[in-house]
Scaffold this motif. Structure first.
Motif, short mmCIF file in Angstrom:
data_model
loop_
_atom_site.label_atom_id
_atom_site.label_comp_id
_atom_site.label_asym_id
_atom_site.label_seq_id
_atom_site.Cartn_x
_atom_site.Cartn_y
_atom_site.Cartn_z
N GLU A 131 0.87 -1.18 0.00
CA GLU A 131 0.00 0.00 0.00
C GLU A 131 0.91 1.23 0.00
N GLY A 132 1.14 1.75 -1.22
CA GLY A 132 2.06 2.89 -1.34
C GLY A 132 3.47 2.45 -1.00
N SER A 133 4.05 3.11 -0.02
CA SER A 133 5.41 2.76 0.42
C SER A 133 5.40 1.82 1.62
N THR A 134 4.21 1.24 1.95
CA THR A 134 4.11 0.33 3.10
C THR A 134 4.03 -1.10 2.62
N GLY A 135 4.42 -2.01 3.51
CA GLY A 135 4.34 -3.43 3.21
C GLY A 135 3.85 -4.19 4.43
N PHE A 136 2.78 -4.94 4.24
CA PHE A 136 2.17 -5.67 5.36
C PHE A 136 2.17 -7.16 5.00
N VAL A 137 2.68 -8.01 5.97
CA VAL A 137 2.86 -9.43 5.71
C VAL A 137 1.94 -10.24 6.63
N LEU A 138 1.25 -11.22 6.02
CA LEU A 138 0.47 -12.21 6.77
C LEU A 138 1.19 -13.54 6.60
N TYR A 139 1.55 -14.14 7.75
CA TYR A 139 2.39 -15.34 7.72
C TYR A 139 1.70 -16.45 8.52
N SER A 140 1.49 -17.61 7.88
CA SER A 140 0.77 -18.71 8.54
C SER A 140 1.55 -20.00 8.39
N TYR A 141 1.49 -20.83 9.44
CA TYR A 141 2.10 -22.17 9.34
C TYR A 141 1.39 -23.09 10.34
N PRO A 142 1.33 -24.38 10.02
CA PRO A 142 0.67 -25.33 10.93
C PRO A 142 1.60 -25.69 12.10
N VAL A 143 1.00 -25.81 13.31
CA VAL A 143 1.77 -26.23 14.50
C VAL A 143 1.67 -27.75 14.61
N VAL A 144 2.81 -28.41 14.54
CA VAL A 144 2.86 -29.86 14.53
C VAL A 144 3.60 -30.33 15.79
N ILE A 145 2.96 -31.15 16.58
CA ILE A 145 3.56 -31.71 17.80
C ILE A 145 3.58 -33.23 17.66
N ASP A 146 4.78 -33.78 17.74
CA ASP A 146 4.97 -35.22 17.61
C ASP A 146 4.29 -35.77 16.36
N GLY A 147 4.43 -35.04 15.28
CA GLY A 147 3.90 -35.48 14.00
C GLY A 147 2.42 -35.24 13.82
N VAL A 148 1.78 -34.58 14.81
CA VAL A 148 0.34 -34.35 14.72
C VAL A 148 0.08 -32.85 14.62
N LYS A 149 -0.70 -32.42 13.61
CA LYS A 149 -1.03 -31.01 13.45
C LYS A 149 -2.09 -30.65 14.48
N VAL A 150 -1.77 -29.72 15.41
CA VAL A 150 -2.67 -29.37 16.50
C VAL A 150 -3.36 -28.03 16.31
N GLY A 151 -2.89 -27.21 15.35
CA GLY A 151 -3.51 -25.91 15.14
C GLY A 151 -2.72 -25.09 14.11
N ILE A 152 -3.15 -23.81 13.96
CA ILE A 152 -2.52 -22.90 12.99
C ILE A 152 -2.15 -21.62 13.74
N LEU A 153 -0.92 -21.16 13.52
CA LEU A 153 -0.52 -19.85 14.03
C LEU A 153 -0.36 -18.91 12.82
N ARG A 154 -0.94 -17.74 13.01
CA ARG A 154 -0.92 -16.76 11.91
C ARG A 154 -0.40 -15.43 12.46
N TYR A 155 0.60 -14.85 11.74
CA TYR A 155 1.24 -13.61 12.19
C TYR A 155 0.89 -12.48 11.21
N ALA A 156 0.74 -11.30 11.79
CA ALA A 156 0.60 -10.08 10.98
C ALA A 156 1.74 -9.16 11.36
N LYS A 157 2.62 -8.92 10.39
CA LYS A 157 3.82 -8.13 10.69
C LYS A 157 3.92 -6.96 9.70
#
Length: 486
Positions: A131-157
């Motif tokens: 947006e103009g001279s700004t940059g906004f990032v949405l970053y998502s990845y699955p949280v995996v514990i002992d080979g099992v996907k338990v949820g999703i964490l999503r970042y806005a930076k």
């Protein structure tokens, strides 16, 4: 033609600079964008690694038999801790994409969910919003514990500071490149102008030359190739002008010689025709009457002999003009004695015209030449002086050896009506017959041309001065070395 060349220069440079500037601008933007992506990717990888460590520790400390249940129960606390630890807004989602908790829902609302969708499929991804001279990032990845996907964490930076910094750098580079290209274009324009202006002058000058104007010159004071071209052009025009002037002089001289030659042959034809007609007439009458009329017979024979002698003399003069003495050997001739002998012989002719020859010649005036031709030289000069001098006058003839001893000099002075400068200049020419007022009956104007021929063959010089009621002819011949024949 030259204006087209100048236009081609300007348009060509303009297109090259515009294209180069466009390519450079696009290349810089792409390079900066790629560099920003690399920085963002590196930063997000660090973010993910730190987050995974934090989440794993939380699971190890508070281990539950059901990791999904623990992730749902600890979502609020985990999001708060990650928000403080990463200085980023964080949202936690179930494995079905249901939002559990968000540190700031407004940061995620109304934005693309492509990263969340791919994370639900088990992928780690991010999207960047500009947006103009700004940059906004949405970053998502699955949280995996002992080979099992338990949820999703999503970042806005927010990476606006990065994009603002690179935007400022890009603007600086853009302005700098613009200044450089403008300066280069201006220099190229001045250079093309510096080249084409002399070409314009050269074209105009050459056009004038094609129209016959050889007075045109280029005033270009430069020390480069164009300056040398202008100098060569000027020198070429000067040479052409000189050659044309020479051709013009030769043409005028040739025309004058042709006219003189025509007059000469007209005179010769007339002079030969007159005695021949007279001889033929008397001969036919004598043949018819024989010696019946003794008086007429004697008169006719005398006239035939006189006219025959005059014809003989004219023929000899004509032959002398083309004679160069190649068949006769040069010898050491005492020109002083030769001149005295000629003066004695010509004294009778002078007395007939009531004139007197006054001779003053030194002894030992030796030259290397042909005695017969030198005798003819003196005869013609004396004869000319006798014919054209004033009545009852003295003709002064001198012969001397100058102090240098390299030449022998003779002068022939006679008082009388002087010649014009034009007549003095032309009097020695082969076909010059002179002013009819000074032309003796029976003369075809060959005497002085024969004199000039003899002088040339003996490597001598002759010139005439006619002024103040007196005409003087100066003759100078190379003196012979002491010894025998040459």
């Amino acid at each position: 033609m030259v204006r087209t060349i100048r236009a081609k220069f300007v348009i060509g440079f303009f297109l090259i600079f515009c294209l180069s500037f466009l390519v450079l601008n696009v290349t810089l933007k792409e390079y900066i964008r790629s560099s920003n992506r690399s920085i963002i990717t590196s930063d997000l990888i660090d973010l993910k690694n730190n987050s995974k460590v934090f989440v794993r520790q939380a699971f190890l400390i508070n281990h539950f038999t059901n990791d999904n249940l623990y992730f749902d129960q600890m979502a609020e606390e985990m999001v708060g801790d990650l928000n403080r630890a990463t200085s980023s807004d964080v949202s936690a989602y179930t494995v079905d994409g249901i939002l559990l908790y968000s540190s700031n829902e407004s940061k995620f609302a109304g934005r693309s969910t492509e990263d969340l969708r791919l994370a639900l499929e088990g992928k780690t991804t991010y999207t960047i919003t500009y947006e103009g001279s700004t940059g906004f990032v949405l970053y998502s990845y699955p949280v995996v514990i002992d080979g099992v996907k338990v949820g999703i964490l999503r970042y806005a930076k927010d990476f606006s500071s990065l994009y603002e910094q690179t935007g400022r750098i890009l603007n600086i580079l853009f302005n700098l490149a613009l200044v450089i290209f403008l300066a280069a274009f201006l220099f190229s324009y001045m250079l093309s102008r510096n080249i084409t202006i002399p070409l314009v002058k050269l074209t105009r000058a050459s056009t004038e030359v094609t129209k016959g104007n050889l007075n045109v010159r280029l005033r270009i004071r430069r020390k480069d190739e164009i300056g040398r071209l202008a100098d060569n052009f000027n020198e070429m025009i000067e040479r052409i002008d000189s050659q044309i002037a020479t051709i013009g002089r030769d043409r005028d001289r040739l025309q004058s010689l042709m006219e003189q030659e025509k007059r000469f042959f007209d005179n010769v034809t007339h002079e030969l025709k007159t005695p021949l007609t007279s001889i033929l007439g008397y001969a036919e009458m004598i043949r018819e009457n024989g010696e019946a009329d003794r008086v007429f017979f004697d008169k006719g024979m005398t006239h035939i002999v006189d006219e025959s002698r005059r014809l003989h003399g004219m023929v000899l003069n004509l032959l002398e003009i083309s004679h160069r003495g190649a068949s006769e050997e040069n010898k050491r001739v005492d020109t002083g004695a030769l001149l005295r002998d000629v003066c004695e012989a010509m004294d009778i002719r002078a007395r007939r015209y009531k004139k007197r020859i006054v001779l003053a010649a030194e002894d030992g005036l030796f030259v290397l030449g042909q005695a017969d031709r030198l005798r003819q030289l003196f005869i013609n000069l004396l004869d000319n002086a006798i014919k054209y001098s004033a009545p009852m006058s003295d003709l002064t003839i001198t012969g001397e050896k100058p102090a240098t001893g390299a030449t022998v000099r003779f002068t022939f002075r006679n008082p009388g009506q002087t010649l014009s400068a034009e007549q003095v200049t032309s009097v020695f020419e082969p076909f010059y017959s002179g002013d009819k007022r000074f032309k003796e009956e029976g003369s075809v104007g060959l005497g002085l041309s024969i004199v000039k021929t003899i002088m040339d063959d003996h490597n001598g010089t002759i010139h005439m001065d006619s002024s103040g009621g007196q005409t003087t002819v100066y003759v100078e011949l190379p003196a012979a070395a002491k010894g025998g024949d040459g």
